[in-house]
Design a protein around this motif. Sequence first.
Motif, PDB file in Angstrom:
ATOM      1  N   PRO A 121       0.828  -1.222   0.000  1.00 35.11           N
ATOM      2  CA  PRO A 121       0.000   0.000   0.000  1.00 35.11           C
ATOM      3  C   PRO A 121       0.857   1.266   0.000  1.00 35.11           C
ATOM      4  N   LEU A 122       0.387   2.292  -0.721  1.00 33.07           N
ATOM      5  CA  LEU A 122       1.151   3.527  -0.875  1.00 33.07           C
ATOM      6  C   LEU A 122       0.650   4.608   0.079  1.00 33.07           C
ATOM      7  N   PRO A 123       1.526   5.212   0.856  1.00 36.10           N
ATOM      8  CA  PRO A 123       1.131   6.358   1.683  1.00 36.10           C
ATOM      9  C   PRO A 123       0.991   7.607   0.804  1.00 36.10           C
ATOM     10  N   GLU A 124       0.261   8.593   1.273  1.00 35.04           N
ATOM     11  CA  GLU A 124       0.078   9.828   0.512  1.00 35.04           C
ATOM     12  C   GLU A 124       1.403  10.519   0.236  1.00 35.04           C
ATOM     13  N   SER A 125       2.354  10.371   1.134  1.00 37.07           N
ATOM     14  CA  SER A 125       3.654  11.028   0.960  1.00 37.07           C
ATOM     15  C   SER A 125       4.385  10.541  -0.288  1.00 37.07           C
ATOM     16  N   ALA A 126       4.103   9.310  -0.709  1.00 36.89           N
ATOM     17  CA  ALA A 126       4.775   8.755  -1.890  1.00 36.89           C
ATOM     18  C   ALA A 126       4.340   9.440  -3.173  1.00 36.89           C
ATOM     19  N   LEU A 127       3.189  10.119  -3.146  1.00 34.37           N
ATOM     20  CA  LEU A 127       2.652  10.762  -4.344  1.00 34.37           C
ATOM     21  C   LEU A 127       3.098  12.211  -4.490  1.00 34.37           C
ATOM     22  N   LYS A 128       3.706  12.762  -3.440  1.00 33.03           N
ATOM     23  CA  LYS A 128       4.117  14.157  -3.491  1.00 33.03           C
ATOM     24  C   LYS A 128       5.448  14.301  -4.218  1.00 33.03           C
ATOM     25  N   PRO A 129       5.578  15.330  -5.059  1.00 36.26           N
ATOM     26  CA  PRO A 129       6.835  15.510  -5.805  1.00 36.26           C
ATOM     27  C   PRO A 129       8.014  15.753  -4.880  1.00 36.26           C
ATOM     28  N   HIS A 130       9.186  15.307  -5.316  1.00 30.46           N
ATOM     29  CA  HIS A 130      10.399  15.471  -4.535  1.00 30.46           C
ATOM     30  C   HIS A 130      11.111  16.772  -4.873  1.00 30.46           C
ATOM     31  N   SER A 131      10.745  17.398  -5.992  1.00 32.39           N
ATOM     32  CA  SER A 131      11.425  18.615  -6.430  1.00 32.39           C
ATOM     33  C   SER A 131      10.426  19.737  -6.656  1.00 32.39           C
ATOM     34  N   ALA A 132      10.857  20.975  -6.388  1.00 31.65           N
ATOM     35  CA  ALA A 132       9.984  22.134  -6.557  1.00 31.65           C
ATOM     36  C   ALA A 132       9.639  22.360  -8.029  1.00 31.65           C
ATOM     37  N   GLY A 133      10.519  21.903  -8.934  1.00 32.90           N
ATOM     38  CA  GLY A 133      10.288  22.125 -10.362  1.00 32.90           C
ATOM     39  C   GLY A 133       9.571  20.985 -11.055  1.00 32.90           C
ATOM     40  N   ALA A 134       8.904  20.128 -10.311  1.00 37.40           N
ATOM     41  CA  ALA A 134       8.204  18.992 -10.924  1.00 37.40           C
ATOM     42  C   ALA A 134       7.140  19.495 -11.891  1.00 37.40           C
ATOM     43  N   ARG A 135       7.042  18.834 -13.034  1.00 38.55           N
ATOM     44  CA  ARG A 135       6.035  19.188 -14.034  1.00 38.55           C
ATOM     45  C   ARG A 135       4.745  18.453 -13.710  1.00 38.55           C
ATOM     46  N   ARG A 136       3.640  19.164 -13.745  1.00 37.36           N
ATOM     47  CA  ARG A 136       2.339  18.572 -13.454  1.00 37.36           C
ATOM     48  C   ARG A 136       1.528  18.459 -14.735  1.00 37.36           C
ATOM     49  N   ILE A 137       0.938  17.277 -14.960  1.00 32.61           N
ATOM     50  CA  ILE A 137       0.158  17.010 -16.164  1.00 32.61           C
ATOM     51  C   ILE A 137      -1.242  16.595 -15.746  1.00 32.61           C
ATOM     52  N   ASP A 138      -2.238  17.291 -16.269  1.00 34.78           N
ATOM     53  CA  ASP A 138      -3.627  16.985 -15.934  1.00 34.78           C
ATOM     54  C   ASP A 138      -4.270  16.240 -17.095  1.00 34.78           C
ATOM     55  N   ASN A 139      -4.487  14.941 -16.913  1.00 32.11           N
ATOM     56  CA  ASN A 139      -5.141  14.103 -17.920  1.00 32.11           C
ATOM     57  C   ASN A 139      -6.570  13.760 -17.516  1.00 32.11           C
ATOM     58  N   SER A 140      -7.108  14.485 -16.554  1.00 32.53           N
ATOM     59  CA  SER A 140      -8.410  14.109 -15.999  1.00 32.53           C
ATOM     60  C   SER A 140      -9.577  14.495 -16.895  1.00 32.53           C
ATOM     61  N   GLY A 141      -9.392  15.494 -17.759  1.00 30.65           N
ATOM     62  CA  GLY A 141     -10.485  15.929 -18.626  1.00 30.65           C
ATOM     63  C   GLY A 141     -10.595  15.081 -19.880  1.00 30.65           C
ATOM     64  N   ALA A 142     -11.698  15.253 -20.587  1.00 32.92           N
ATOM     65  CA  ALA A 142     -11.891  14.554 -21.858  1.00 32.92           C
ATOM     66  C   ALA A 142     -10.978  15.153 -22.916  1.00 32.92           C
ATOM     67  N   CYS A 143     -10.734  14.390 -23.987  1.00 32.02           N
ATOM     68  CA  CYS A 143      -9.933  14.896 -25.089  1.00 32.02           C
ATOM     69  C   CYS A 143     -10.584  16.142 -25.685  1.00 32.02           C
ATOM     70  N   VAL A 144      -9.753  17.140 -25.995  1.00 36.93           N
ATOM     71  CA  VAL A 144     -10.268  18.387 -26.555  1.00 36.93           C
ATOM     72  C   VAL A 144     -10.750  18.164 -27.977  1.00 36.93           C
ATOM     73  N   THR A 145     -11.879  18.784 -28.320  1.00 37.43           N
ATOM     74  CA  THR A 145     -12.443  18.610 -29.665  1.00 37.43           C
ATOM     75  C   THR A 145     -12.655  19.963 -30.335  1.00 37.43           C
ATOM     76  N   ALA A 146     -11.635  20.819 -30.294  1.00 30.13           N
ATOM     77  CA  ALA A 146     -11.710  22.113 -30.950  1.00 30.13           C
ATOM     78  C   ALA A 146     -11.783  21.928 -32.463  1.00 30.13           C
ATOM     79  N   GLN A 147     -12.282  22.927 -33.147  1.00 33.32           N
ATOM     80  CA  GLN A 147     -12.375  22.894 -34.601  1.00 33.32           C
ATOM     81  C   GLN A 147     -11.036  23.299 -35.223  1.00 33.32           C
ATOM     82  N   SER A 148     -10.735  22.732 -36.384  1.00 39.39           N
ATOM     83  CA  SER A 148      -9.509  23.069 -37.096  1.00 39.39           C
ATOM     84  C   SER A 148      -9.806  23.201 -38.583  1.00 39.39           C
TER      85      SER A 148
END
Length: 297
Positions: free
Chosen positions: A177-204
Motif C-alpha cells: 500500500p502507498l502512503p500519501e507522501s509517496a505521491l508528493k513531488p520530490h522537487s519544486a520544479g516537478a512538471r504537473r500534467i492533468d489528464n483528468s479531462g476529456a480529449c479536446v475537440t476544438a475545430q480546425s
Amino acid sequence: MLLALFLLVPAARASGEPEQLEHWLGKLSRAVTEVEYRGLVTFEHAGMLETLQVVHAVRNGEQIERVRYLSGEPRELVSRGSSANCRRGDNPMARAALWSKAGQAEVQNAYQFFLHGEERIADRDAVVIEARPRDKHRLGMVVSLDRETGLPLKSMLVGERGRVLERYQFVQLDLSPLPESALKPHSAGARRIDNSGACVTAQSRWQLRWIPDGFKSVATHTLPDGDMLVFSDGLSVFSVFVQQLGRELEFKGRAIRGATVAYMDRLEVDDTSYTVTVVGEIPDDTARLLARGVVSK
C-alpha cells in the motif's frame, strides 16, 4: 537477430490459447488502471539508458502517477487522470496506459496478438504477448505481463526485422500500500500534467487526405500559431502540428529518436507559409505520407 526470428515465427497455438490470450489482455487492461505500485524502471531509447522511479496510485477512482528520472537531467512528472491518447508528454510510462485498450475490437483489427511463453523480470514470473501490426503503418510491440497482477513489467516497440527501438522494464516492483507522501513531488520544479479531462475537440481548418486504417482523431488543440491534431489506433499515437511561419524559415526533413519520428514539410495556402510536423511512434514512411497529405478545408 534472435528477437527478429522470435517475432517472425507465429506462436504455436495450443488448445484453448484464444481464451488464454483474451484472459491476459483483460487482466492487463484492468491492471494498468487499478493496481497500485512503486518501482524502479529502466528506459532504453535512442542509444540511451535512463533510470526512473515510478509511483502509481488510485485515489477516489482517479489515477495518480509520479515519475522521477534518477539519471541524466533532473526531471519529475506528476500526472492525474488517464487520457494518455491526448497528452502523452515525455512520460514513457504513458505506454502502459495505452495497453488498457489492447482487448478492444478496433485494436485487434489493427494488430494480431500472440502468446509467446514466459520469462522472469524483476524477480517475478511474466507472460509474454506480442502485438503484431496488420499493415506497415505502425510499429510492433511486445509486452511482458506480471503473472500475479497483469502489470506490464516490460514493453518494447519493435521496428522492421525485429529491431527494438524502445524498451522500458521494471528492475524492482513493490505492490505494498502507498502512503500519501509517496505521491508528493520530490522537487519544486516537478512538471504537473492533468489528464483528468476529456480529449479536446476544438475545430480546425486542417485535415488529412489519408490516415492509416484504424487511426481516428482523438483530440484537436489550438496553438498560438496553429493547430495540433492527435490521432490514435488505441495502442499508437501520432500528432500533426500545422504552424504558420515566416517565409525566411525553411524547416524540412526528419529526425528519429528511438521509436519516435518527427517529419517536417512545408505547406503554402493563400500565399501563407506553414510548417507541417508529424510526431509519433510510427514508421518513417508513414510520417512522411501523413505530412504530405495535410490540406486546408
